[in-house]
Design an enzyme around this catalytic site. Structure first.
Site, mmCIF file in Angstrom:
data_model
loop_
_atom_site.group_PDB
_atom_site.id
_atom_site.type_symbol
_atom_site.label_atom_id
_atom_site.label_comp_id
_atom_site.label_asym_id
_atom_site.label_seq_id
_atom_site.Cartn_x
_atom_site.Cartn_y
_atom_site.Cartn_z
ATOM 1 N N SER A 166 0.833 -1.202 0.000
ATOM 2 C CA SER A 166 0.000 0.000 0.000
ATOM 3 C C SER A 166 0.865 1.248 0.000
ATOM 4 O O SER A 166 1.993 1.240 0.498
ATOM 5 C CB SER A 166 -0.896 0.016 1.249
ATOM 6 O OG SER A 166 -1.575 1.248 1.388
ATOM 7 N N TYR A 174 -1.716 -0.133 9.936
ATOM 8 C CA TYR A 174 -1.721 -0.538 8.534
ATOM 9 C C TYR A 174 -0.404 -0.167 7.853
ATOM 10 O O TYR A 174 0.168 -0.962 7.096
ATOM 11 C CB TYR A 174 -2.901 0.134 7.832
ATOM 12 C CG TYR A 174 -3.254 -0.433 6.472
ATOM 13 C CD1 TYR A 174 -3.767 -1.720 6.344
ATOM 14 C CD2 TYR A 174 -3.095 0.330 5.322
ATOM 15 C CE1 TYR A 174 -4.110 -2.234 5.102
ATOM 16 C CE2 TYR A 174 -3.431 -0.173 4.081
ATOM 17 C CZ TYR A 174 -3.947 -1.455 3.975
ATOM 18 O OH TYR A 174 -4.276 -1.961 2.734
#
Length: 242
Positions: free
Chosen positions: A141, A154
């Site tokens: 990501s 995350y």
């Protein structure tokens, strides 16, 4: 010989797009999911309707014994075959400022992306190495590259996944197994549906969110023979956002 590809978290969004594309590329696609059986069945039906082949393989990537059991049973059903392509796509978001973040939020996000990558990859590596052929693509990501506020869990999980990918790529390169990461920016999916798209797309030079199919096309290239000299790399697909 039939070619097999496993996509974790393949029931919807980016995972479903990747599964569908790999099926179109000629792979028998194994769609992993944890709980959304209905979405997984819809993805498989769409693949079969388009002339592709696939199957469902439910298991929780965060549970070591569950991963081993599911993949061992698959191998027992396919004694002369092996999974040559692995796409580690499973992941969850649970955003919060760190000062307010619960330990459970941290552990759940780290477990899905990082532990899941470890448990599934470790289980499938031996056969790839033995056959001197394998492609591993990890869906990371933008958050793991630049860090995003409210996503310390995350960002940490995806950054760690990228670091592990770089190390693993060096371990298995001589065995003709490539290991890469794809780092999407803002892509239309369940993971981004709660975000303020109107505001966020202003930060993207292309002024739009990406589509799951655009990520799937990049994965398709990375698992193909055309990408045989690409390993240990993180490729961003983010409309120019850094």
């Amino acid at each position: 010989m039939k070619k097999y590809a496993l996509v974790t978290g393949g029931s919807r969004g980016i995972g479903a797009a990747i599964a569908s594309q790999l099926a179109a590329d000629g792979y028998h696609v194994i769609i992993n999911y944890r709980s959304n059986a209905e979405a997984a069945k819809e993805t498989l039906q769409a693949i079969e309707a388009a002339g592709g082949e696939g199957e469902l393989l439910p298991f929780d990537v965060t549970e070591e014994h569950t991963v081993d059991e599911a993949l061992e049973q698959w191998e027992e059903r396919h004694p002369d075959e092996y999974i040559s392509v692995l796409v580690n796509n499973a992941g969850v978001r649970s955003d919060n400022l760190m000062v307010f973040m619960e330990t459970e939020q941290w552990n759940r996000v780290m477990g899905a992306s990082l532990n899941g990558f470890f448990f599934v990859t470790r289980r499938l590596l031996k056969n790839m190495i033995t056959h001197r052929n394998g492609r591993i693509v990890n869906i990371a990501s933008l958050s793991g590259l630049k860090g995003l506020p409210g996503q310390s869990n995350y960002s940490a999980a995806k950054a760690a996944m990228i670091g592990a990918m770089k190390a693993l790529a060096q371990e298995v390169a001589l065995r003709k197994v490539t290991v890469n990461a794809v780092a999407p920016g803002f892509i239309h999916s369940d993971m981004t549906k709660d975000l303020n798209e109107a505001e966020l797309k202003k930060t993207v030079p292309m002024h739009r969110f990406g589509e799951p199919q655009e990520v799937a096309d990049l994965v398709s290239f990375l698992v193909s023979p055309k990408a045989s000299y690409i390993t240990g790399q993180t490729i961003s697909i983010n409309g120019g956002l850094y």
